[in-house]
Design an enzyme around this catalytic site. Structure first.
Site, PDB file in Angstrom:
ATOM      1  N   HIS A   1      -2.212   6.544  -4.886  1.00 42.54           N
ATOM      2  CA  HIS A   1      -3.139   5.718  -4.111  1.00 42.54           C
ATOM      3  C   HIS A   1      -4.352   6.571  -3.758  1.00 42.54           C
ATOM      4  O   HIS A   1      -4.228   7.578  -3.042  1.00 42.54           O
ATOM      5  CB  HIS A   1      -2.454   5.214  -2.835  1.00 42.54           C
ATOM      6  CG  HIS A   1      -3.298   4.292  -2.010  1.00 42.54           C
ATOM      7  ND1 HIS A   1      -2.803   3.581  -0.940  1.00 42.54           N
ATOM      8  CD2 HIS A   1      -4.611   3.943  -2.074  1.00 42.54           C
ATOM      9  CE1 HIS A   1      -3.753   2.856  -0.391  1.00 42.54           C
ATOM     10  NE2 HIS A   1      -4.873   3.072  -1.073  1.00 42.54           N
TER      11      HIS A   1
ATOM     12  N   HIS B   1     -14.705  11.588 -14.498  1.00 43.51           N
ATOM     13  CA  HIS B   1     -14.269  11.708 -15.896  1.00 43.51           C
ATOM     14  C   HIS B   1     -13.063  12.645 -16.048  1.00 43.51           C
ATOM     15  O   HIS B   1     -12.876  13.597 -15.285  1.00 43.51           O
ATOM     16  CB  HIS B   1     -15.415  12.226 -16.767  1.00 43.51           C
ATOM     17  CG  HIS B   1     -15.850  13.623 -16.389  1.00 43.51           C
ATOM     18  ND1 HIS B   1     -15.288  14.739 -16.962  1.00 43.51           N
ATOM     19  CD2 HIS B   1     -16.759  14.059 -15.492  1.00 43.51           C
ATOM     20  CE1 HIS B   1     -15.851  15.821 -16.441  1.00 43.51           C
ATOM     21  NE2 HIS B   1     -16.750  15.439 -15.544  1.00 43.51           N
TER      22      HIS B   1
ATOM     23  N   GLY C   1       0.792  -1.225   0.000  1.00 43.15           N
ATOM     24  CA  GLY C   1       0.000   0.000   0.000  1.00 43.15           C
ATOM     25  C   GLY C   1       0.823   1.272   0.000  1.00 43.15           C
ATOM     26  O   GLY C   1       0.369   2.304  -0.495  1.00 43.15           O
TER      27      GLY C   1
END
Length: 214
Positions: free
Chosen positions: A144, A135, A68
């Site tokens: 992340h 979008h 992570g």
């Protein structure tokens, strides 16, 4: 069926393993981690030190760096020096991804994430559980987006930046590289690189000796 090797055996790896199990075209061959001193096999999966990779013909396998931490993920990619095409794009079946979006190699998209039209996501990114990337976003490598964070339309995020859980970025904003957006923050202005911002609206955390810029 493609044999997959996961690099990393921590908590993030557990979720990645669930995604692999939900993809019928992947077979988990091994999990490697520097924390493993010995090689063992459980349920048909090899658990071994990362040195196992030195003995393998990497052309036979695909890989995922299931770490992570953005810095560690980049360092491991640089360390193993494998072609980027050897890394899979992992997408949970419940994620919704526009056919007009582009996803980079090594990127993982978690359950119930949404990625909408004309968004470009770089290599080795994480779009975590319930995150929304609207979008025309552009996310560089190693970004992340944490659980339930929302990037509104036309947002740009630089390399290695971490968007904290539940954070919101309003449309048309730009965030620099290797920056941290704190959990629950609301970004209403452009954010530079290598800073940490928190709060509503999001403001940079000052360290001792910094001057406040009004």
């Amino acid at each position: 069926m493609t044999d997959l090797i996961i690099i990393g055996a921590g908590g993030h790896s557990k979720v990645v393993q669930d995604i692999v199990a939900a993809n019928t075209d992947l077979d988990l061959y091994a999990i490697v981690d520097d924390a493993f001193d010995e090689t063992n096999e459980a349920d048909g999966i090899i658990h071994a030190n990362t040195s196992l990779l030195d003995s393998l013909n990497i052309e036979r396998y695909k890989f995922c760096i299931a770490i992570g931490n953005n810095v560690v993920r980049k360092n491991l990619f640089d360390r193993f020096n494998m072609p980027i095409e050897r890394y899979v794009k992992l997408v949970h079946p419940s994620a919704i991804i526009s056919k007009f979006a582009k996803i980079g190699y090594g990127t993982v998209v978690m359950p119930n994430a949404v990625i909408n039209a004309d968004t470009i996501i770089g290599n080795h990114c994480i779009v975590n559980t319930n995150a929304v990337v609207e979008h025309d976003n552009n996310l560089d490598d190693y970004v992340h987006v944490s659980p339930s964070a929302t990037l509104s339309g036309v947002v740009s995020v630089g390399e290695g930046t971490h968007i904290g859980s539940g954070a919101v970025v309003i449309p048309l904003k730009s965030i620099g590289s290797w920056t941290t957006i704190g959990a629950g923050a609301v970004v209403v202005n452009d954010i530079s690189g290598n800073v940490t911002v928190v709060g509503v609206p999001a403001r940079e955390i000052l360290t001792k000796g910094d001057e406040v810029n009004e």
